[in-house]
Write a protein that holds these residues in place. Structure first.
Motif, PDB file in Angstrom:
ATOM      1  N   LEU A 154       0.830  -1.202   0.000  1.00 49.85           N
ATOM      2  CA  LEU A 154       0.000   0.000   0.000  1.00 49.85           C
ATOM      3  C   LEU A 154       0.870   1.260   0.000  1.00 49.85           C
ATOM      4  O   LEU A 154       0.606   2.210  -0.742  1.00 49.85           O
ATOM      5  CB  LEU A 154      -0.918  -0.010   1.222  1.00 49.85           C
ATOM      6  N   ILE A 155       1.930   1.258   0.813  1.00 49.19           N
ATOM      7  CA  ILE A 155       2.842   2.409   0.841  1.00 49.19           C
ATOM      8  C   ILE A 155       3.526   2.568  -0.518  1.00 49.19           C
ATOM      9  O   ILE A 155       3.696   3.690  -1.023  1.00 49.19           O
ATOM     10  CB  ILE A 155       3.891   2.236   1.958  1.00 49.19           C
ATOM     11  N   ARG A 156       3.908   1.437  -1.150  1.00 52.68           N
ATOM     12  CA  ARG A 156       4.591   1.499  -2.439  1.00 52.68           C
ATOM     13  C   ARG A 156       3.720   2.134  -3.519  1.00 52.68           C
ATOM     14  O   ARG A 156       4.225   2.780  -4.443  1.00 52.68           O
ATOM     15  CB  ARG A 156       5.048   0.108  -2.871  1.00 52.68           C
ATOM     16  N   SER A 157       2.418   1.965  -3.395  1.00 45.60           N
ATOM     17  CA  SER A 157       1.522   2.536  -4.405  1.00 45.60           C
ATOM     18  C   SER A 157       1.539   4.062  -4.384  1.00 45.60           C
ATOM     19  O   SER A 157       1.064   4.700  -5.328  1.00 45.60           O
ATOM     20  CB  SER A 157       0.090   2.027  -4.186  1.00 45.60           C
ATOM     21  N   PHE A 158       2.083   4.651  -3.314  1.00 45.98           N
ATOM     22  CA  PHE A 158       2.190   6.114  -3.222  1.00 45.98           C
ATOM     23  C   PHE A 158       3.628   6.583  -3.449  1.00 45.98           C
ATOM     24  O   PHE A 158       3.975   7.716  -3.097  1.00 45.98           O
ATOM     25  CB  PHE A 158       1.709   6.589  -1.847  1.00 45.98           C
ATOM     26  N   SER A 159       4.460   5.728  -4.013  1.00 44.20           N
ATOM     27  CA  SER A 159       5.870   6.070  -4.221  1.00 44.20           C
ATOM     28  C   SER A 159       6.012   7.371  -5.002  1.00 44.20           C
ATOM     29  O   SER A 159       5.324   7.602  -5.999  1.00 44.20           O
ATOM     30  CB  SER A 159       6.582   4.945  -4.989  1.00 44.20           C
ATOM     31  N   VAL A 169      13.691   5.380  -6.523  1.00 45.74           N
ATOM     32  CA  VAL A 169      14.436   4.757  -5.421  1.00 45.74           C
ATOM     33  C   VAL A 169      13.485   4.254  -4.351  1.00 45.74           C
ATOM     34  O   VAL A 169      13.642   3.149  -3.806  1.00 45.74           O
ATOM     35  CB  VAL A 169      15.455   5.758  -4.823  1.00 45.74           C
ATOM     36  N   MET A 170      12.483   5.047  -4.022  1.00 44.09           N
ATOM     37  CA  MET A 170      11.488   4.627  -3.037  1.00 44.09           C
ATOM     38  C   MET A 170      10.751   3.383  -3.521  1.00 44.09           C
ATOM     39  O   MET A 170      10.514   2.439  -2.754  1.00 44.09           O
ATOM     40  CB  MET A 170      10.494   5.763  -2.788  1.00 44.09           C
ATOM     41  N   TYR A 171      10.424   3.360  -4.810  1.00 48.52           N
ATOM     42  CA  TYR A 171       9.691   2.220  -5.368  1.00 48.52           C
ATOM     43  C   TYR A 171      10.491   0.926  -5.260  1.00 48.52           C
ATOM     44  O   TYR A 171       9.987  -0.088  -4.764  1.00 48.52           O
ATOM     45  CB  TYR A 171       9.330   2.497  -6.831  1.00 48.52           C
ATOM     46  N   VAL A 172      11.750   0.921  -5.733  1.00 45.80           N
ATOM     47  CA  VAL A 172      12.531  -0.319  -5.731  1.00 45.80           C
ATOM     48  C   VAL A 172      12.898  -0.743  -4.316  1.00 45.80           C
ATOM     49  O   VAL A 172      13.004  -1.943  -4.018  1.00 45.80           O
ATOM     50  CB  VAL A 172      13.798  -0.198  -6.604  1.00 45.80           C
ATOM     51  N   THR A 173      13.075   0.214  -3.414  1.00 40.95           N
ATOM     52  CA  THR A 173      13.356  -0.124  -2.020  1.00 40.95           C
ATOM     53  C   THR A 173      12.177  -0.855  -1.398  1.00 40.95           C
ATOM     54  O   THR A 173      12.338  -1.870  -0.708  1.00 40.95           O
ATOM     55  CB  THR A 173      13.672   1.144  -1.204  1.00 40.95           C
ATOM     56  N   LEU A 174      10.980  -0.349  -1.656  1.00 39.52           N
ATOM     57  CA  LEU A 174       9.777  -0.993  -1.116  1.00 39.52           C
ATOM     58  C   LEU A 174       9.482  -2.313  -1.823  1.00 39.52           C
ATOM     59  O   LEU A 174       8.892  -3.214  -1.233  1.00 39.52           O
ATOM     60  CB  LEU A 174       8.586  -0.043  -1.222  1.00 39.52           C
ATOM     61  N   GLU A 175       9.887  -2.448  -3.083  1.00 43.02           N
ATOM     62  CA  GLU A 175       9.752  -3.734  -3.781  1.00 43.02           C
ATOM     63  C   GLU A 175      10.610  -4.785  -3.094  1.00 43.02           C
ATOM     64  O   GLU A 175      10.187  -5.928  -2.901  1.00 43.02           O
ATOM     65  CB  GLU A 175      10.165  -3.580  -5.239  1.00 43.02           C
ATOM     66  N   PHE A 176      11.831  -4.404  -2.723  1.00 39.22           N
ATOM     67  CA  PHE A 176      12.717  -5.306  -1.985  1.00 39.22           C
ATOM     68  C   PHE A 176      12.111  -5.658  -0.629  1.00 39.22           C
ATOM     69  O   PHE A 176      12.071  -6.837  -0.231  1.00 39.22           O
ATOM     70  CB  PHE A 176      14.082  -4.633  -1.795  1.00 39.22           C
ATOM     71  N   LEU A 177      11.608  -4.647   0.080  1.00 34.71           N
ATOM     72  CA  LEU A 177      11.039  -4.877   1.411  1.00 34.71           C
ATOM     73  C   LEU A 177       9.792  -5.746   1.336  1.00 34.71           C
ATOM     74  O   LEU A 177       9.560  -6.598   2.200  1.00 34.71           O
ATOM     75  CB  LEU A 177      10.717  -3.530   2.059  1.00 34.71           C
TER      76      LEU A 177
END
Length: 536
Positions: free
Chosen positions: A172-177, A181-189
């Protein structure tokens, strides 16, 4: 003489796959279904998008992807994805651009706005787009050991609920990237905290099923995963915009919080930790739900507190064995050999599985349908696993799958290009067989290790298998050296894995081992119907 609870015999009395197990499976299959969704969603969220250089002199307002006839004199021969011809003036007439000299583009027009490629302006940076998938795979290297530790230390139930709920928040947080950098970091997480739900759910489900229903249970889980992959393509087809798609796919997983009130712990894990009281409660509940009556001997074993104290105090050295997983494995030559062999199997199945699937969305035709068909072809493979494992044994079934897969893939590049139907059949046969091997290896690996180490060692094998998943996207590069090289590598690895089956024991009709000694002696352990005679 007092003896410990034999859960495999108890499960026969309780019912090997009764209504209680059906209910447990119903609860576990849903998060496994969503784990397949989350493992595939980035293929559509970060899908490749056609784009072209923006040519301010010729663009309409707002610009459209169509070039309306001026492309031949504004773009070089390569199509104008990353370079445009040098403008000589501010008009868009033929002759207004240099015929040879080019300049690098600094802005682009995209065919659609659905992919994060458009959102973060990743044109001409393909490596940044494909890095999304690599980051997701890298997260598995954190997820598998972390989930295994939680599962073996705090219980299968805690691991399942935690890994089922956590991705919902991260997704859900990633959808507001707001940045790449924020996107790929949250993809990893996302992968790091949620990818372990499959292995933890698989083990929790399998440990409550009798040995005669173990293969059925494993293949139900595998088919559920395949359906989840097909489902994500269907949803992406209906909701292509990546932010909306991510929210639609991830928000439902918050419901798994209620599993705290419904999902029971693994009885086998409870017994391995000495918590006989809680294990007995669950067994009695399962017997009641399945409408089965336990024998007086089983009831006595489950209810007598003295059994826990006097059957368990083993020797101090024996007790210390359970304190160090690494020491137990290193001291056992048999377990070490199995660990190396199983790890190679896992590398092989993931390498071939993902290697064959990697280009499904780039095939001719509708990419969503192509992906769904690639996922659904796995189900016949799982059905074959179900039919053969209990009839012909684990070793011969998996060995045959490896050899047939290898043979079909080695032959494929030698089929003339105009015989498309035969190439397609061999490719599908390879995918079907490797899917069968993938499903079977999960079951077989689980049967080779003792309860106290099962999830940890299964995670080690799966962890190694991720190496194959990381390397698979690079196999197209081998074509530069030889057109048939990728398939020859696939075939060689499949054949080698088949030969390595000779180094491990047959586990058909054997109980799940609870100790290292039992696991080492699988090949000489008597079958259940012979066990009573030997004891007497």
């Amino acid at each position: 003489m007092k003896k410990e609870v034999n859960l495999d015999e108890v499960l026969v009395e309780v019912g090997e796959f009764g209504w209680y197990q059906v209910r447990i499976y119903g609860l576990i299959l849903l998060p496994i279904f969503f784990s397949a969704v989350y493992s595939s969603q980035y293929i559509f969220a970060a899908a490749a998008v056609d784009y072209r250089c923006k040519v301010p002199e010729c663009e309409s307002n707002p610009p459209t992807f169509e070039i309306n006839g001026w492309g031949p004199w504004a773009y070089p021969e390569d199509g104008g994805s990353c370079d445009r011809l040098l403008p000589l003036n501010d008009t868009c007439e033929r002759g207004s651009f240099h015929p040879i000299l080019t300049q690098t583009c600094n802005s682009w027009v995209y065919q659609n706005t659905d992919s994060m490629v458009y959102t973060f302006d990743l044109a001409c940076e393909e490596w940044r787009r494909t890095l999304v998938g690599s980051m997701h795979s890298a997260g598995l290297f954190v997820a598998l050991p972390l989930t295994a530790f939680i599962s073996d230390t705090f219980g299968r139930r805690v691991a399942v609920i935690g890994t089922a709920v956590a991705p919902a928040l991260v997704g859900l947080i990633r959808s507001f990237s707001t940045s790449y950098v924020m996107y790929v970091t949250l993809e990893f997480l996302d992968s790091a905290v949620g990818a372990g739900v499959y292995s933890s759910g698989f083990i929790l489900a399998l440990e409550m099923v009798g040995l005669k229903r173990r293969v059925l249970g494993g293949n139900i889980i595998s088919c559920t995963f395949a359906l989840g992959q097909a489902f994500v393509a269907l949803v992406a087809w209906a909701v292509p915009e990546w932010r909306t798609l991510t929210r639609v796919l991830y928000v439902p997983s918050f419901i798994f919080i209620v599993y705290c009130f419904f999902l029971e712990e693994s009885v086998r894990w409870l017994l391995s930790k000495g918590n006989k009281k809680e294990a007995a409660r669950i067994i009695f509940k399962a017997a009641e739900v399945n409408k089965k009556k336990l024998s007086p001997e089983t009831i006595r074993q489950l209810t007598e507190e003295d059994e826990i104290v006097q059957d368990k105090p083993e020797t101090e050295p024996e007790k210390k064995k359970t304190d160090s997983i690494v020491l137990q494995v290193l001291k056992s030559r048999v377990i070490m050999i199995r660990l190396v062999v199983c790890s190679f199997w896992w590398i092989t199945v993931t390498f071939i599985y993902y290697g064959l699937s990697i280009n499904s969305v780039s095939l001719a035709g509708n990419s969503y349908i192509n992906f769904m068909l690639t996922a659904l072809i796995e189900i016949p493979g799982y059905f074959m696993s179900f039919v053969t494992l209990d009839r012909f044994g684990r070793k011969s079934s998996i060995m045959s799958a490896f050899f047939i897969c290898g043979l079909s893939l080695v032959c494929l590049p030698f089929i003339p290009g105009h015989i498309i139907w035969l190439q397609t059949c061999l490719n599908l046969l390879g995918k079907l067989c490797i899917s069968m091997a993938f499903s079977s290896i999960y079951i077989y690996t689980s049967e080779l290790y003792p309860t106290s180490l099962r999830h940890t060692l299964l995670a080690v094998c799966s962890f190694c298998g991720r190496l194959g998943q990381l390397v698979a996207p690079q196999t197209p590069l081998l074509v530069a050296y030889m057109d048939s090289l990728p398939y020859l590598v696939f075939g060689a690895m499949a054949a080698t894995s088949g030969m390595l089956m000779l180094l491990t024991p047959e586990t058909l009709n054997t109980n799940l081992p609870d100790t290292v000694t039992q696991a080492e002696n699988i090949s000489v352990v008597p079958k259940p119907n012979q066990r009573r005679d030997i004891i007497e």
